[in-house]
Write an enzyme that holds these catalytic residues in place. Structure first.
Site, PDB file in Angstrom:
ATOM      1  N   TYR A   1     -11.447  33.078 -11.225  1.00 28.23           N
ATOM      2  CA  TYR A   1     -12.309  31.906 -11.075  1.00 28.23           C
ATOM      3  C   TYR A   1     -11.622  30.649 -11.594  1.00 28.23           C
ATOM      4  CZ  TYR A   1     -16.074  28.610 -11.968  1.00 28.23           C
ATOM      5  OH  TYR A   1     -16.847  27.473 -12.013  1.00 28.23           O
TER       6      TYR A   1
ATOM      7  N   VAL B   1     -15.855  18.727 -12.924  1.00 26.23           N
ATOM      8  CA  VAL B   1     -15.584  18.037 -14.187  1.00 26.23           C
ATOM      9  C   VAL B   1     -14.242  17.306 -14.208  1.00 26.23           C
ATOM     10  CG1 VAL B   1     -17.092  19.530 -15.547  1.00 26.23           C
ATOM     11  CG2 VAL B   1     -14.676  20.148 -15.244  1.00 26.23           C
TER      12      VAL B   1
ATOM     13  N   LYS C   1     -17.306  25.684  -5.926  1.00 24.05           N
ATOM     14  CA  LYS C   1     -18.407  26.652  -5.882  1.00 24.05           C
ATOM     15  C   LYS C   1     -19.061  26.794  -4.507  1.00 24.05           C
ATOM     16  CE  LYS C   1     -19.365  26.184 -10.819  1.00 24.05           C
ATOM     17  NZ  LYS C   1     -20.230  25.582 -11.847  1.00 24.05           N
TER      18      LYS C   1
ATOM     19  N   TYR D   1     -26.597  20.333 -10.854  1.00 28.20           N
ATOM     20  CA  TYR D   1     -27.007  20.959 -12.110  1.00 28.20           C
ATOM     21  C   TYR D   1     -28.428  20.553 -12.497  1.00 28.20           C
ATOM     22  CZ  TYR D   1     -21.985  21.823 -12.281  1.00 28.20           C
ATOM     23  OH  TYR D   1     -20.700  22.196 -11.985  1.00 28.20           O
TER      24      TYR D   1
ATOM     25  N   SER E   1     -15.536  22.584 -10.238  1.00 26.50           N
ATOM     26  CA  SER E   1     -16.775  23.193  -9.746  1.00 26.50           C
ATOM     27  C   SER E   1     -17.120  22.819  -8.315  1.00 26.50           C
ATOM     28  CB  SER E   1     -17.949  22.807 -10.658  1.00 26.50           C
ATOM     29  OG  SER E   1     -17.883  23.518 -11.876  1.00 26.50           O
TER      30      SER E   1
END
Length: 420
Positions: A182, A252, A67, A234, A64
Site C-alpha cells: 500500500y 496528503v 484509493k 474524509y 491517498s
C-alpha cells in the site's frame, strides 16, 4: 485564435494563491521537505483536451488519491459483491487513519479511509496497481523511492490498522506485506496532468480520453465516483459535497482530484493541508470552479450535445465573404470549450464570422463569458463578427436597442441581429 481557457485557469490560481494557511504533512519526513508554494491546476475533458497551468510539470506522490483507482481495479477484478464483503461504502465521520471498523461486520467503513484502502490493496497485487494506474494516466508511472522509504519508516499506524484487519479476518495476507504494498501504491509519482486524465477516465465511464483504452468497466466507475462523492474528502465530505458537489479525492502530498461524470476530470496541487488532510488552496480552487462553471453534480445539466450544429459558407454581400456557425443546445462550459477548441484548431480564414444562436435554448453565465471572450478574440484577430440572437438569449448583456451592438469588452462593439 488562442483559447482563453488557460488564461481563465491561471486567473483562478492567481485568485486562490494568496492563502498561505495550512501545514505540510510533517509526519512523513520526505513530504515535510516539499516546497509549500507549489501550485498547479489541470482540466481534462472526456473527449481528450487537456489544459494545465502553474507548476503543472512538477511530479509528486499520489498518496491517498490512489484509493479510488485501486478500488476500481479491485472491483474490475473481483466484482462488487466480493469487494463489499470486505469493505463497506458508508461515510465514517472519522479521520482518515482512524482505527475503526463497522460493528457487527468488522469491515472498514469505506475504501477511502486507510483501513478500507489497505483492505482493497490486499485484494490486488503490486503489478496490477502499477499497470492499472499507468493505464488510467496514459503513461508509465514511476515510484518515488525516497518517499516510499520515508513513509514506510513511519507507517506504524497503518501497521496497527493492518494487524487489526487481519485479526478480524478481513485481510488474509501478511499484514506487513500489505502495508508495504500500500505504501508503494501511495508513492507513485504523478503530475496534475496525469491526475486530471485519471479523473477524466473515471468521468468517461472507464475509457481513457486520449488513448481510447478501456481501463475498467463503466459500472465500476459509477460505483467509484459514488463513493468518492460521499467519502472522498474524509470527515469533511458533507461540507464538500454541499458546497462543491463534485466526486473528489485528496492526498496528503497536496493533490486533489474531481471527476464530473460525462464532462471532465480536474486536478490541483498545493502541499499545505487543512486539519482534515485536504489541500487548503486546492479546496478553494474547486469551490471557485464549481461556482463559475456550474459543475455541482446536483445541478443536473441537459444532456451533452455538440454545441456547433454546423458551419455554412456565407456569400459575398452585406456581411462579406466568410462563415456562419450555427450553435445549438446549452451554451455551458463544456459546450463552449468545444467551440473554442474548434475555432482554435480550425480558425476562420475569411473576414466575416456569424455566430447563430437561433437553436440555443440556454446560455449559462460561464458560457456567456466564454462566448464574449471568443468574440473579442476573433475581432482582435481581424474578423467582422455578427451575433444572431432572435430569442434574446444574450439579454443579460448590455445593448442599446433592438438591433443594437453588444459590448464584448475592450471597447469592442459587436452587431446583434434579433431576427434571422
Amino acid at each position: 485564435m488562442r483559447s482563453p481557457i488557460p488564461d481563465y485557469l491561471t486567473e483562478v490560481l492567481d485568485v486562490c494563491g494568496g492563502d498561505g494557511s495550512g501545514e505540510l504533512a510533517a509526519y512523513i519526513p520526505e513530504l515535510a521537505q516539499a516546497d509549500p508554494d507549489r501550485f498547479a491546476l489541470a482540466l481534462a475533458t472526456v473527449d481528450g483536451a487537456t489544459y494545465a497551468v502553474g507548476d503543472a510539470d512538477v511530479a509528486f506522490s499520489i498518496q491517498s488519491i490512489s484509493k479510488p483507482f485501486a478500488y476500481a481495479l479491485a472491483l474490475a477484478e473481483h466484482g462488487l459483491d466480493a469487494v463489499l464483503e470486505k469493505v463497506g461504502v458508508e461515510p465514517s465521520g472519522d479521520a482518515f487513519n482512524e482505527l475503526s471498523l463497522e460493528i457487527g461486520t468488522g469491515r472498514p467503513f469505506n475504501p477511502m479511509i486507510n483501513a478500507g484502502a489497505l483492505t482493497v490493496h490486499a485484494l490486488i497485487d503490486d503489478e496490477t496497481v502499477r499497470r492499472g494506474f499507468s493505464a488510467f494516466a496514459g503513461r508509465d508511472l514511476e515510484l518515488d523511492e525516497e518517499v516510499f522509504t520515508s513513509e514506510l519508516e513511519t507507517a506504524d499506524r497503518n501497521r496497527a490498522i493492518a494487524f487489526m484487519l487481519r485479526s478480524h479476518g478481513i485481510v488474509e495476507k501478511d499484514a506487513q506485506e500489505v502495508v508495504e504494498g500500500y505504501t508503494r501504491q501511495c508513492s507513485l509519482l504523478v503530475t496534475v496532468r496525469d491526475l486530471a486524465l485519471m479523473a477524466a477516465t473515471l468521468a468517461n465511464g472507464g475509457v481513457h480520453p486520449v488513448s481510447g483504452e478501456r481501463v475498467v468497466p463503466r459500472e465500476v466507475t459509477r460505483q467509484v465516483m459514488a463513493v468518492m462523492a460521499t467519502c472522498g474528502m474524509y470527515d469533511a465530505a458533507g461540507d464538500w459535497f454541499t458546497s462543491v458537489g463534485i466526486p473528489a479525492k485528496s492526498g496528503v502530498a497536496g493533490g486533489l482530484i474531481g471527476a464530473l461524470p460525462g464532462q471532465a476530470g480536474l486536478a490541483t496541487f498545493s502541499p499545505r493541508l487543512d486539519r482534515h488532510g485536504n489541500s487548503v488552496r486546492g479546496v478553494q480552487v474547486f469551490e471557485r470552479l464549481s461556482h463559475d462553471m456550474g459543475m455541482h453534480l446536483m445541478e443536473v445539466p441537459p444532456p451533452a450535445r455538440s454545441l456547433v450544429r454546423g458551419r455554412t459558407e456565407l456569400p459575398g454581400g452585406k456581411t462579406g465573404h466568410g462563415w456562419a456557425y450555427e450553435l445549438q443546445g446549452s451554451v455551458n462550459f463544456v459546450g463552449m470549450e468545444r467551440v473554442l477548441r474548434y475555432l482554435t484548431e480550425e480558425p476562420p480564414t475569411e473576414a466575416a464570422v456569424v455566430l447563430d444562436l437561433t437553436r440555443v435554448h440556454e446560455v449559462r453565465d460561464v458560457g456567456r463569458r466564454m462566448l464574449l471572450e471568443a468574440v473579442r478574440r476573433l475581432v482582435q484577430d481581424g474578423h467582422d463578427v455578427t451575433l444572431v440572437d432572435p430569442e434574446d438569449m444574450l439579454e443579460a448583456f448590455p445593448d442599446d436597442h433592438a438591433d443594437g451592438d453588444l459590448d464584448a469588452g475592450d471597447g469592442i462593439e459587436v452587431p446583434v441581429v434579433r431576427h434571422r
